[in-house]
Scaffold this motif. Structure first.
Motif, PDB file in Angstrom:
ATOM      1  N   ARG A   1      38.080  52.852  39.659  1.00 21.60           N
ATOM      2  CA  ARG A   1      39.359  52.733  38.697  1.00 21.60           C
ATOM      3  C   ARG A   1      39.446  51.458  38.016  1.00 21.60           C
ATOM      4  NH1 ARG A   1      43.941  56.626  41.521  1.00 21.60           N
ATOM      5  NH2 ARG A   1      42.695  58.176  41.910  1.00 21.60           N
ATOM      6  N   LEU A   2      39.166  50.331  38.846  1.00 22.98           N
ATOM      7  CA  LEU A   2      39.217  49.204  38.398  1.00 22.98           C
ATOM      8  C   LEU A   2      37.834  48.880  37.254  1.00 22.98           C
ATOM      9  CD1 LEU A   2      39.108  46.904  41.512  1.00 22.98           C
ATOM     10  CD2 LEU A   2      41.052  47.351  40.098  1.00 22.98           C
ATOM     11  N   PRO A   3      37.945  48.227  36.296  1.00 26.63           N
ATOM     12  CA  PRO A   3      36.897  47.941  35.401  1.00 26.63           C
ATOM     13  C   PRO A   3      35.396  47.625  36.036  1.00 26.63           C
ATOM     14  CG  PRO A   3      38.819  46.591  34.512  1.00 26.63           C
ATOM     15  CD  PRO A   3      39.088  47.340  36.029  1.00 26.63           C
TER      16      PRO A   3
ATOM     17  N   ALA B   1      35.427  45.002  39.497  1.00 28.52           N
ATOM     18  CA  ALA B   1      34.335  45.363  40.115  1.00 28.52           C
ATOM     19  C   ALA B   1      33.179  45.614  39.452  1.00 28.52           C
ATOM     20  CB  ALA B   1      34.831  46.660  40.544  1.00 28.52           C
ATOM     21  N   GLY B   2      31.936  45.761  40.020  1.00 31.09           N
ATOM     22  CA  GLY B   2      30.565  45.729  39.398  1.00 31.09           C
ATOM     23  C   GLY B   2      29.809  46.100  40.607  1.00 31.09           C
ATOM     24  N   GLY B   3      28.459  46.103  40.076  1.00 36.73           N
ATOM     25  CA  GLY B   3      27.208  45.870  40.904  1.00 36.73           C
ATOM     26  C   GLY B   3      25.837  46.328  40.363  1.00 36.73           C
TER      27      GLY B   3
ATOM     28  N   TYR C   1      34.558  54.138  48.875  1.00 33.17           N
ATOM     29  CA  TYR C   1      35.848  54.464  48.884  1.00 33.17           C
ATOM     30  C   TYR C   1      36.869  53.387  48.331  1.00 33.17           C
ATOM     31  CZ  TYR C   1      40.158  56.628  50.844  1.00 33.17           C
ATOM     32  OH  TYR C   1      41.398  57.278  50.967  1.00 33.17           O
ATOM     33  N   LEU C   2      36.907  52.381  48.367  1.00 29.89           N
ATOM     34  CA  LEU C   2      37.616  51.507  47.658  1.00 29.89           C
ATOM     35  C   LEU C   2      37.678  51.325  46.265  1.00 29.89           C
ATOM     36  CD1 LEU C   2      37.322  48.117  50.118  1.00 29.89           C
ATOM     37  CD2 LEU C   2      39.371  49.785  50.057  1.00 29.89           C
ATOM     38  N   LEU C   3      36.279  51.532  45.748  1.00 30.74           N
ATOM     39  CA  LEU C   3      36.132  51.617  44.372  1.00 30.74           C
ATOM     40  C   LEU C   3      36.727  52.685  43.737  1.00 30.74           C
ATOM     41  CD1 LEU C   3      32.479  50.355  44.330  1.00 30.74           C
ATOM     42  CD2 LEU C   3      34.281  48.996  43.004  1.00 30.74           C
ATOM     43  N   ARG C   4      36.865  53.842  44.487  1.00 30.80           N
ATOM     44  CA  ARG C   4      37.303  55.122  43.970  1.00 30.80           C
ATOM     45  C   ARG C   4      38.838  55.144  44.319  1.00 30.80           C
ATOM     46  NH1 ARG C   4      32.475  58.502  46.839  1.00 30.80           N
ATOM     47  NH2 ARG C   4      31.043  58.259  45.183  1.00 30.80           N
ATOM     48  N   THR C   5      39.330  54.317  45.022  1.00 34.35           N
ATOM     49  CA  THR C   5      40.698  54.425  45.300  1.00 34.35           C
ATOM     50  C   THR C   5      41.470  53.049  44.775  1.00 34.35           C
ATOM     51  OG1 THR C   5      40.290  55.248  47.542  1.00 34.35           O
ATOM     52  CG2 THR C   5      42.293  54.471  47.270  1.00 34.35           C
TER      53      THR C   5
END
Length: 250
Positions: free
Chosen positions: A148-150, A138-140, A225-229
């Motif tokens: 939780r993903l890098p 992930a990123g941005g 939400y997806l990034l945190r989950t």
């Protein structure tokens, strides 16, 4: 810069230029998705579980052909249900596996490729690829919201300012869909193992209210939400396609 407790040094100018070039090949989308009157994310026309007709050990609306491609050790599935083969409208649903059963956690209205879906994606065809893909990175532009993903934060994700203003926040948050990319690299890494003709830079990212070049876009709150989950220990995958293709038995 990857997360892990501390920020790393600023990316060198040459590397930034390379990443920016890669970002420009990514698909479009932006900040606010559809919401109900109370400002809550909602899902429309999503296959829901019926005790009489649906096996709780399966993802609803997904036939044998794609069910078999969900890894046995995956315990998180992001399902993208496209309204039609040539439609840019879709719904994203997060499922979590508890024991042997899949539980529907949350849903959001979304968009996919502006020309719909394809089982043979090609560069610039404006269709999202149908399939089951892992979610690894992930990123941005924005700081890590607790992913939780890098997570790689970089100005190189920013949409160019010659794009319509509604697209400027497209890539504030992104999650790479592992289609024709190298896992374990930032989402905007330009490497395409299957060649440029097969397309790439297919992401989950923020929505601007219409179709994308090939990505799947949803609201800012949905992305947060997806990034945190999504948890790499739970082997998350995305199952995506129009509803007819997803129901395929073979």
């Amino acid at each position: 810069m990857r997360n892990g407790g501390t920020w790393r040094a600023t990316v060198a100018t040459a590397a930034l230029g390379t990443l920016l070039a890669a970002t420009l090949t990514a698909c479009g989308g932006a900040r606010d998705g559809a919401r109900d009157g109370a400002g809550r994310d909602v899902g429309n026309s999503v296959p829901r579980r019926s005790a009489e007709t649906t096996d709780p050990t399966r993802i609803p609306g997904v036939g044998d052909h794609w069910q078999r491609r969900i890894p046995a050790d995956s315990r998180q599935v992001v399902a993208v249900y496209g309204d039609g083969e040539d439609s840019a409208d879709s719904t994203v649903v997060l499922y979590t596996k508890r024991g042997t059963d899949w539980d529907r956690v949350r849903a959001w209205p979304a968009h996919n490729g502006k020309k719909g879906w394809t089982t043979d994606h090609r560069e610039d065809d404006k269709r999202s690829p149908v399939g089951v893909f892992t979610l690894s990175d992930a990123g941005g532009v924005l700081k890590d919201p607790g992913a939780r993903l890098p997570y790689t934060r970089s100005a190189a994700f920013a949409a160019p300012r010659w794009w319509a203003k509604s697209h400027w926040h497209d890539f504030d948050y992104v999650i790479a869909i592992d289609y024709n990319r190298v896992k374990g690299t930032p989402p905007n890494d330009p490497t395409r193992p299957e060649g440029d003709a097969r397309g790439g830079s297919i992401w989950l990212h923020m929505d601007h209210g219409s179709g994308t070049s090939a990505c799947v876009s949803l609201s800012e709150s949905g992305m947060e939400y997806l990034l945190r989950t999504l948890d790499p220990d739970l082997r998350p995958v995305v199952v995506m396609g129009d509803k007819a293709h997803l129901k395929a038995a073979r």
